[in-house]
Design a protein around this motif. Structure first.
Motif, PDB file in Angstrom:
ATOM      1  N   GLU A 234       0.849  -1.187   0.000  1.00  0.00           N
ATOM      2  CA  GLU A 234       0.000   0.000   0.000  1.00  0.00           C
ATOM      3  C   GLU A 234       0.887   1.239   0.000  1.00  0.00           C
ATOM      4  O   GLU A 234       1.084   1.905   1.017  1.00  0.00           O
ATOM      5  CB  GLU A 234      -0.928  -0.019   1.212  1.00  0.00           C
TER       6      GLU A 234
ATOM      7  N   ALA B  80       2.985   4.171  -3.121  1.00  0.00           N
ATOM      8  CA  ALA B  80       3.113   4.589  -4.526  1.00  0.00           C
ATOM      9  C   ALA B  80       4.072   3.658  -5.261  1.00  0.00           C
ATOM     10  O   ALA B  80       5.021   3.124  -4.685  1.00  0.00           O
ATOM     11  CB  ALA B  80       3.612   6.025  -4.589  1.00  0.00           C
TER      12      ALA B  80
ATOM     13  N   VAL C 295       3.040   5.824 -14.493  1.00  0.00           N
ATOM     14  CA  VAL C 295       2.569   5.004 -13.358  1.00  0.00           C
ATOM     15  C   VAL C 295       3.400   5.206 -12.097  1.00  0.00           C
ATOM     16  O   VAL C 295       2.906   4.950 -10.989  1.00  0.00           O
ATOM     17  CB  VAL C 295       2.521   3.506 -13.725  1.00  0.00           C
TER      18      VAL C 295
ATOM     19  N   LEU D  91       2.025   6.519  -8.570  1.00  0.00           N
ATOM     20  CA  LEU D  91       0.603   6.245  -8.401  1.00  0.00           C
ATOM     21  C   LEU D  91       0.395   5.095  -7.417  1.00  0.00           C
ATOM     22  O   LEU D  91       1.130   4.107  -7.435  1.00  0.00           O
ATOM     23  CB  LEU D  91      -0.046   5.861  -9.739  1.00  0.00           C
ATOM     24  N   GLU D  92      -0.612   5.219  -6.578  1.00  0.00           N
ATOM     25  CA  GLU D  92      -1.014   4.123  -5.710  1.00  0.00           C
ATOM     26  C   GLU D  92      -2.177   3.381  -6.368  1.00  0.00           C
ATOM     27  O   GLU D  92      -2.707   3.828  -7.398  1.00  0.00           O
ATOM     28  CB  GLU D  92      -1.426   4.657  -4.332  1.00  0.00           C
TER      29      GLU D  92
ATOM     30  N   GLY E 128      -5.611   2.487  -7.520  1.00  0.00           N
ATOM     31  CA  GLY E 128      -6.734   3.385  -7.725  1.00  0.00           C
ATOM     32  C   GLY E 128      -6.337   4.658  -8.426  1.00  0.00           C
ATOM     33  O   GLY E 128      -7.195   5.400  -8.907  1.00  0.00           O
ATOM     34  N   GLY E 129      -5.019   4.930  -8.517  1.00  0.00           N
ATOM     35  CA  GLY E 129      -4.547   6.132  -9.194  1.00  0.00           C
ATOM     36  C   GLY E 129      -4.657   6.018 -10.708  1.00  0.00           C
ATOM     37  O   GLY E 129      -4.655   4.929 -11.279  1.00  0.00           O
ATOM     38  N   GLU E 130      -4.725   7.154 -11.359  1.00  0.00           N
ATOM     39  CA  GLU E 130      -4.922   7.184 -12.806  1.00  0.00           C
ATOM     40  C   GLU E 130      -4.086   8.301 -13.428  1.00  0.00           C
ATOM     41  O   GLU E 130      -3.876   9.338 -12.794  1.00  0.00           O
ATOM     42  CB  GLU E 130      -6.411   7.394 -13.094  1.00  0.00           C
ATOM     43  N   ALA E 131      -3.607   8.075 -14.665  1.00  0.00           N
ATOM     44  CA  ALA E 131      -2.819   9.101 -15.369  1.00  0.00           C
ATOM     45  C   ALA E 131      -3.045   8.964 -16.866  1.00  0.00           C
ATOM     46  O   ALA E 131      -3.468   7.916 -17.362  1.00  0.00           O
ATOM     47  CB  ALA E 131      -1.334   8.952 -15.037  1.00  0.00           C
TER      48      ALA E 131
ATOM     49  N   THR F  37      -4.889   6.352 -21.371  1.00  0.00           N
ATOM     50  CA  THR F  37      -5.233   6.484 -19.953  1.00  0.00           C
ATOM     51  C   THR F  37      -4.881   5.178 -19.250  1.00  0.00           C
ATOM     52  O   THR F  37      -5.287   4.101 -19.702  1.00  0.00           O
ATOM     53  CB  THR F  37      -6.730   6.777 -19.768  1.00  0.00           C
TER      54      THR F  37
ATOM     55  N   LYS G 119      -4.830   3.143 -15.515  1.00  0.00           N
ATOM     56  CA  LYS G 119      -5.320   3.119 -14.136  1.00  0.00           C
ATOM     57  C   LYS G 119      -4.626   1.973 -13.401  1.00  0.00           C
ATOM     58  O   LYS G 119      -4.622   0.842 -13.871  1.00  0.00           O
ATOM     59  CB  LYS G 119      -6.829   2.921 -14.093  1.00  0.00           C
TER      60      LYS G 119
ATOM     61  N   THR H  42      -4.482  -0.689 -10.591  1.00  0.00           N
ATOM     62  CA  THR H  42      -5.410  -1.386  -9.688  1.00  0.00           C
ATOM     63  C   THR H  42      -4.676  -2.092  -8.556  1.00  0.00           C
ATOM     64  O   THR H  42      -5.288  -2.422  -7.535  1.00  0.00           O
ATOM     65  CB  THR H  42      -6.248  -2.417 -10.463  1.00  0.00           C
TER      66      THR H  42
END
Length: 464
Positions: free
Chosen positions: A156, A158, A203, A206-207, A209-212, A231, A233, A235
């Motif tokens: 849990e 980044a 990426v 990002l944790e 649930g994060g999106e870029a 895009t 995401k 998961t």
């Protein structure tokens, strides 16, 4: 039959052949018999039509044409054998005179193997890389093995370099989502470079649930080569955990009980690989020196055919398997079509020269190929083709390619003879002994020069 030979250039001759008409008798009889089986004439049983009737009904010219077509290959072969020529490819035949009942005259132009003087190769000297395996090389090898046994566990935090992320992707071109531009649950190791350019920067940080969103050129699919808005995401983020470098790892990853034994085996394998590379380098450099010493005229048509064959094999086999065309290949290689053509011609010339010189050396040294050598070569060729030995052997026999394989082995032995006479030293000034598997390595080098794959031989050697 009379024949004369005119040398047009060192690789092409013109045969002038005069055939007395009586020597066409067998072919004329065969022509009448063939026509008899193909036609019907009222009042005569099939196959029993007299020759004079066939001449009247269908023309003597048709019979002569059939007879000449049947006889020409035999007369041409007799002329070639009488002149002791080694033809390359099919002749261009021109019937210069055909007088019924008198004579048949024709000419045949054909490429031939040039006469080659084998140069004195005893003074060839080459330098090759020394076989040196450092501690760093061993550590890198063991580390690569360690990477294969890495495990992952969700975290849990980044995402970072080296993490394995599970991602969903969506690609748009001109604002429209591509039908084949959506993927879910893709596993990707950050930094591996296996997906799209720009995805690592997107990426990282990002944790779950994060999106870029980022822009990248698509490498495949319906919009290959186009810029897409992608895009991504995340998961799941999972950290890779490497096993400890200890005896337990050695037992897990190999047949050895201790890490020291595993490292010793890695060093030995690296030495074997470098020795094979060294032997290959020596054979290649000796061959290059041999080619420099010999004057070898190249038949123009043979060269054109070889260039075309190499281009065809690249486009329809190698590139086809990679899923790219020639234009894309040239773009990746950073070459123009003219540069590619020049490079292909250079390779083709080397391949033809290699075959001509080594074939001449085979004859000069009276080198023979035994069944065991042929079988071993067949096994290596089967491996490189992706076929089983039985399948490959059957294909070779059915295709009448056994003499070709025998020639490949013989040329490998001829190159080994030249290498044995040469002086080979490494970059440390040490004389290199290449006796082990010298013929096998030479076969691989000759195959490479002639445009055949060499990967299988190298793989066999490094796995030994």
């Amino acid at each position: 039959m009379k024949s004369a030979v005119e040398t047009l250039n060192p690789t092409r001759v013109r045969l002038t052949v005069e055939v007395p008409f009586e020597e066409l008798k067998d072919s004329l009889d065969a022509a009448y018999k063939k026509i008899n089986q193909q036609v019907t004439v009222k009042g005569f049983r099939k196959g029993k039509i007299p020759a004079r009737v066939i001449d009247q009904r269908f023309g003597r010219g048709a019979v002569l044409e059939e007879a000449v077509n049947d006889a020409l290959p035999k007369f041409y072969t007799e002329a070639i054998n009488e002149a002791e020529l080694n033809p390359l490819g099919q002749p261009e035949v021109d019937i210069t005179e055909l007088k019924d009942g008198e004579t048949l005259n024709f000419t045949a132009e054909v490429d031939i193997r040039p006469t080659i003087e084998i140069p004195d190769y005893s003074g060839i000297e080459v330098t090759v890389d020394a076989v040196e395996v450092s501690d760093e090389d061993v550590e890198k090898s063991v580390e690569q093995l360690r990477e294969r046994f890495a495990s992952t566990s969700p975290v849990e935090r980044a995402a970072e370099d080296g993490d394995v992320v599970t991602i969903d992707l969506q690609a748009k071109v001109d604002g429209e989502v591509l039908e084949d531009g959506v993927a879910e649950g893709v596993s990707y190791t950050i930094g591996s470079g296996e997906l799209l350019e720009g995805i690592d920067d997107a990426v990282k940080g990002l944790e779950a649930g994060g999106e870029a969103t980022f822009t990248s050129e698509l490498k495949g699919g319906s919009a290959e080569g186009k810029e897409a808005e992608v895009t991504v995401k995340v998961t799941q983020v999972a950290a890779r955990e490497l096993p400890a470098l200890d005896d337990d790892f050695a037992q897990l990853a190999s047949e050895f009980d201790t890490l020291d034994e595993l490292k010793a085996d890695s060093r030995k394998r690296l030495e074997n690989m470098k020795q094979y590379d060294q032997a290959t380098q020596a054979q290649e450099r000796v061959l290059d020196e041999l080619l420099k010493l010999a004057e070898v005229p190249i038949p123009e048509k043979l060269l054109a055919d070889e260039i075309q064959t190499r281009k065809h094999n690249l486009e329809h086999h190698q590139l086809g398997q990679m899923g790219i065309d020639l234009a894309k290949y040239l773009e990746i290689q950073g070459k123009t079509e003219e540069e590619f053509t020049a490079e292909t011609e250079e390779q083709a010339v080397k391949g033809i020269k290699t075959q001509f010189i080594l074939d001449e050396l085979v004859n000069k040294e009276k080198l023979n190929v035994n069944q065991e050598e042929l079988t071993e070569h067949l096994m290596r060729r089967a491996a490189s083709s992706g076929m089983s030995p039985d399948q490959f052997a059957q294909a070779v026999v059915e295709g009448g390619q056994v003499p070709m394989l025998v020639g490949e082995v013989a040329r490998g032995k001829a190159l080994a003879v030249v290498v044995e006479a040469a002086k080979v030293t490494d970059t440390n000034g040490e004389v290199v002994d290449l006796e082990d598997d010298e013929d096998e390595v030479a076969e691989a080098v000759v195959a490479a020069a002639e445009g055949e794959p060499v990967e299988a031989a190298a793989e066999e050697k490094t796995e030994a």
